[in-house]
Motif scaffolding. Structure first.
Motif, PDB file in Angstrom:
ATOM      1  N   MET A   1      -7.894  -2.815  -5.524  1.00 47.44           N
ATOM      2  CA  MET A   1      -6.347  -2.754  -5.617  1.00 47.44           C
ATOM      3  C   MET A   1      -6.306  -4.009  -6.765  1.00 47.44           C
ATOM      4  N   CYS A   2      -5.354  -3.640  -7.528  1.00 47.58           N
ATOM      5  CA  CYS A   2      -4.737  -4.558  -8.608  1.00 47.58           C
ATOM      6  C   CYS A   2      -3.377  -4.775  -8.319  1.00 47.58           C
ATOM      7  N   ALA A  21      -5.243  -7.733   4.924  1.00 42.36           N
ATOM      8  CA  ALA A  21      -5.128  -6.595   4.326  1.00 42.36           C
ATOM      9  C   ALA A  21      -5.948  -5.524   5.444  1.00 42.36           C
ATOM     10  N   LEU A  23      -6.502  -1.056   6.112  1.00 45.62           N
ATOM     11  CA  LEU A  23      -6.414   0.362   5.503  1.00 45.62           C
ATOM     12  C   LEU A  23      -6.311   1.242   6.715  1.00 45.62           C
ATOM     13  N   LEU A  35      -1.967   1.021   3.112  1.00 43.40           N
ATOM     14  CA  LEU A  35      -2.515  -0.106   3.213  1.00 43.40           C
ATOM     15  C   LEU A  35      -1.749  -1.194   3.570  1.00 43.40           C
ATOM     16  N   ILE A  52       1.652  -2.162  -8.870  1.00 41.34           N
ATOM     17  CA  ILE A  52       0.370  -2.103  -7.884  1.00 41.34           C
ATOM     18  C   ILE A  52      -0.556  -0.905  -8.509  1.00 41.34           C
ATOM     19  N   ARG A  53      -1.760  -1.049  -8.175  1.00 39.78           N
ATOM     20  CA  ARG A  53      -2.651   0.023  -8.612  1.00 39.78           C
ATOM     21  C   ARG A  53      -3.720   0.073  -7.601  1.00 39.78           C
ATOM     22  N   VAL A  54      -4.120   1.088  -7.151  1.00 41.42           N
ATOM     23  CA  VAL A  54      -5.545   0.970  -6.246  1.00 41.42           C
ATOM     24  C   VAL A  54      -6.293   1.919  -6.833  1.00 41.42           C
ATOM     25  N   ASP A  55      -7.748   1.613  -7.059  1.00 40.92           N
ATOM     26  CA  ASP A  55      -8.757   2.369  -7.789  1.00 40.92           C
ATOM     27  C   ASP A  55      -9.136   3.678  -6.874  1.00 40.92           C
ATOM     28  N   ALA A  57      -7.049   5.831  -6.137  1.00 42.73           N
ATOM     29  CA  ALA A  57      -5.892   6.621  -5.580  1.00 42.73           C
ATOM     30  C   ALA A  57      -5.101   7.329  -6.734  1.00 42.73           C
ATOM     31  N   ALA A  60       0.416   4.897  -6.258  1.00 46.59           N
ATOM     32  CA  ALA A  60       0.577   3.567  -5.085  1.00 46.59           C
ATOM     33  C   ALA A  60       2.038   3.184  -5.056  1.00 46.59           C
TER      34      ALA A  60
END
Length: 70
Positions: A1-2, A21, A23, A35, A52-55, A57, A60
């Motif tokens: 996650m970024c 955190a 999931l 999440l 936000i970015r989720v690797d 996915a 997000a």
């Protein structure tokens, strides 16, 4: 996650925090997961979460929940 924020100084100082955190896996056959986390800022500089970015996915999004007075 970024997570992209507006205040790099808060990140460097360790004032911006992500805690608890977890999931929630989707039911069989569903593709959307959830999440959950607590996002906090113990510093004096306001921090605005701008993305936000989720690797892994496709997308997000952020939803805000606030608990006040209990």
């Amino acid at each position: 996650m970024c997570i992209r924020t507006s205040a790099a100084s808060a990140l460097a100082a360790g004032a911006f925090r992500i805690d608890d955190a977890w999931l929630r896996e989707p039911p069989p056959g569903q593709q959307m997961a959830a999440l959950y986390m607590r996002i906090g800022n113990a510093g004096a500089t306001p921090v605005h979460v701008r993305g936000i970015r989720v690797d892994g996915a496709e997308g997000a999004s952020i939803h805000r929940s606030v608990e006040r007075d209990g």
